[in-house]
Write an enzyme that holds these catalytic residues in place. Sequence first.
Site, PDB file in Angstrom:
ATOM      1  CB  SER A 103      -0.963  -0.049   1.185  1.00  0.00           C
ATOM      2  OG  SER A 103      -2.032   0.852   1.010  1.00  0.00           O
ATOM      3  CG  HIS A 255      -5.515  -2.842   0.589  1.00  0.00           C
ATOM      4  ND1 HIS A 255      -4.948  -2.397  -0.586  1.00  0.00           N
ATOM      5  CD2 HIS A 255      -4.912  -2.129   1.582  1.00  0.00           C
ATOM      6  CE1 HIS A 255      -4.051  -1.458  -0.313  1.00  0.00           C
ATOM      7  NE2 HIS A 255      -3.998  -1.286   0.981  1.00  0.00           N
TER       8      HIS A 255
END
Length: 275
Positions: A103, A255
């Site tokens: 991320s 994610h």
Amino acid sequence: MSETFLAHHALVNGIDIYYEDYHSQASAPVFILLHGFLSSSFSFRKLIPLLSKDFRVISVDLPPFGRSGKSKKYRYTYENMAKTVLGLLDYLSIDQIYAAGHSMGGQIVMNMMLQRPNCIKKAILLCSSSYLPKAKTPIILSSYLPFFNRYVKYYLGKTGVLGNLENVVFDKALINDDMVNGYMEPFHEDHIFSALTRMLRQREGDLPKTSLQMITTHCLLIWGDQDRVVPLHIGERLANDLPHSELVVLNGAGHLVPEEMPMQVYSEIKSFIND
């Protein structure tokens, strides 16, 4: 040989950096792990035991997260965070590494590749943050208001750690008390909210296409097809803008791929590095 783990602190670029150093053999190549926003080295807890079979793994808590410093003088830009990690490598007398960023950590890795092109032999970008602009002017101006840090704390508290985890994983059955407590631990002290206020104000935004196209390092992009935070179409766009990159999609993952599918992530990393 059995894995050796040591926790360290180092003063680098004017801030205290916490990092964990794992290695099973002294001659192993070095692999740096950089976590995402509102996270810490804890997010790699399932991936580290796998990687440390083949590498000396150094997992860094990016300031102001985890156990690293929360300073009023530090500049919380991605460019400066990358400079700080590179400074840590200098402190450790490490010249070349493999690197993975999850991320926000992916943005730091990409900044590192621009600042020191020959440092990273190959890079792995795990659902990397990409194409996000800097905060809008009204938000930046509001961050100078007294007690704005309390608003940041309130805003993050509305969702809470559990709500955030439910957003970043696809299979919610993976969430348990250990996971919630691990991600919650860094937020017990209020100093982090003042640092996050500074980060909100200073963060310059993700790298533009023109900068991405200057990166010559070979990159592996690993994405969850169910990522709601940085959707797959962002990964496809990033793979197109990075000249030497390939994209691997993990079906049934959200994610937080290092938590959700550590074995698959490790397998893809190993194949990519050995290729």
